[in-house]
Scaffold this active site. Structure first.
Site, short mmCIF file in Angstrom:
data_model
loop_
_atom_site.label_atom_id
_atom_site.label_comp_id
_atom_site.label_asym_id
_atom_site.label_seq_id
_atom_site.Cartn_x
_atom_site.Cartn_y
_atom_site.Cartn_z
N ASP A 1 -15.18 42.84 45.41
CA ASP A 1 -16.27 42.76 46.38
C ASP A 1 -16.71 44.18 46.75
O ASP A 1 -15.87 45.07 46.97
CB ASP A 1 -15.83 41.99 47.63
CG ASP A 1 -17.01 41.54 48.48
OD1 ASP A 1 -17.28 40.33 48.52
OD2 ASP A 1 -17.67 42.42 49.09
N ILE A 2 -18.01 44.38 46.86
CA ILE A 2 -18.56 45.71 47.16
C ILE A 2 -18.24 46.14 48.61
O ILE A 2 -18.25 47.34 48.91
CB ILE A 2 -20.09 45.72 46.90
CG1 ILE A 2 -20.60 47.11 46.59
CG2 ILE A 2 -20.86 45.07 48.02
CD1 ILE A 2 -22.01 47.14 46.02
N ASN B 1 -18.16 30.15 50.97
CA ASN B 1 -19.09 29.87 52.04
C ASN B 1 -20.26 29.05 51.49
O ASN B 1 -20.69 29.28 50.36
CB ASN B 1 -19.62 31.18 52.64
CG ASN B 1 -18.52 31.95 53.36
OD1 ASN B 1 -17.71 31.37 54.08
ND2 ASN B 1 -18.48 33.26 53.15
N GLN C 1 -22.99 32.31 54.05
CA GLN C 1 -23.31 32.53 52.63
C GLN C 1 -24.52 33.44 52.51
O GLN C 1 -25.57 33.16 53.12
CB GLN C 1 -23.58 31.20 51.90
CG GLN C 1 -23.80 31.40 50.40
CD GLN C 1 -23.95 30.10 49.61
OE1 GLN C 1 -23.94 29.01 50.17
NE2 GLN C 1 -24.06 30.23 48.30
N HIS D 1 -19.50 31.56 44.64
CA HIS D 1 -18.45 32.55 44.44
C HIS D 1 -17.28 32.17 45.33
O HIS D 1 -17.46 31.65 46.43
CB HIS D 1 -18.96 33.96 44.75
CG HIS D 1 -19.70 34.07 46.04
ND1 HIS D 1 -21.01 33.66 46.18
CD2 HIS D 1 -19.31 34.51 47.26
CE1 HIS D 1 -21.40 33.86 47.42
NE2 HIS D 1 -20.39 34.37 48.11
N HIS E 1 -14.11 33.76 47.17
CA HIS E 1 -13.47 34.99 47.62
C HIS E 1 -11.96 34.80 47.51
O HIS E 1 -11.42 33.79 47.98
CB HIS E 1 -13.77 35.26 49.10
CG HIS E 1 -15.21 35.42 49.45
ND1 HIS E 1 -15.78 36.64 49.74
CD2 HIS E 1 -16.21 34.51 49.59
CE1 HIS E 1 -17.07 36.46 50.05
NE2 HIS E 1 -17.35 35.18 49.98
P1 5GP Z 1 -20.99 35.42 50.96
O1 5GP Z 1 -21.34 36.07 52.26
O2 5GP Z 1 -22.22 34.89 50.25
O3 5GP Z 1 -19.90 34.42 51.05
O4 5GP Z 1 -20.37 36.56 50.06
C1 5GP Z 1 -21.13 37.45 49.31
C2 5GP Z 1 -20.23 38.60 48.99
O5 5GP Z 1 -20.80 39.32 47.92
C3 5GP Z 1 -20.05 39.57 50.16
O6 5GP Z 1 -18.67 39.68 50.46
C4 5GP Z 1 -20.65 40.87 49.64
O7 5GP Z 1 -19.94 42.01 50.07
C5 5GP Z 1 -20.59 40.69 48.14
N1 5GP Z 1 -21.65 41.37 47.41
C6 5GP Z 1 -22.99 41.33 47.69
N2 5GP Z 1 -23.66 42.05 46.78
C7 5GP Z 1 -22.73 42.55 45.91
C8 5GP Z 1 -22.84 43.38 44.75
O8 5GP Z 1 -23.91 43.81 44.32
N3 5GP Z 1 -21.69 43.69 44.12
C9 5GP Z 1 -20.47 43.23 44.55
N4 5GP Z 1 -19.40 43.60 43.85
N5 5GP Z 1 -20.33 42.45 45.64
C10 5GP Z 1 -21.46 42.10 46.30
#
Ligand code: 5GP
Ligand code: ZN
Length: 113
Positions: free
Chosen positions: A29-30, A86, A93, A99, A101
């Protein structure tokens, strides 16, 4: 343009990929929320877990297996880890390509924030 995680799966966007096979990609994760924070995505675009179909059953089972493998490889399996997905706005989300985590390496709190 397009889906950010499709772009990562297709190597059009860089990511620190730690595992890949025919069906999934796993990458760091970034913006990590724990010492271990890996995202597992299917290569196939599916927006949310609500969009999973019967034909995706094996894919979901495979993702759980890969989550276990990552937890073992990262040395957090026995200490404890969390697998989170999420779904939709109130969950937080932010990327609409499913995805999972994999989080660990610190004590996890409950209830989640
Ligand atoms: P969500 O909030 O949708 O459950 O999780 C999305 C996740 O994707 C977040 O933890 C965010 O840090 C990660 N993320 C968003 N954009 C990128 C990206 O370009 N590269 C990587 N490696 N992670 C990303
Ligand atoms: Zn996508």
């Amino acid at each position: 343009m397009g889906c950010i995680f499709c772009n990562i799966a297709e190597k059009k966007l860089p990511a620190k990929i730690i595992f890949e096979d025919e069906h999934v990609v796993a990458f760091e994760d970034i913006n990590p929320q724990a010492p271990v924070h890996i995202l597992i995505i299917p290569k196939k675009h599916i927006s949310t877990i609500l969009d999973l179909k019967e034909e995706d059953n094996n894919l979901v089972a495979h993702i759980v297996k890969i989550a276990n493998k990552i937890a073992n490889d990262k040395g957090i399996a026995q200490r404890g880890f969390r697998v989170v997905t999420n779904c939709n706005p109130e969950s937080g989300q932010s990327v609409y390509h499913i995805h999972f985590h994999v989080l660990g390496g610190r004590h996890m709190h409950w209830p989640p924030g």
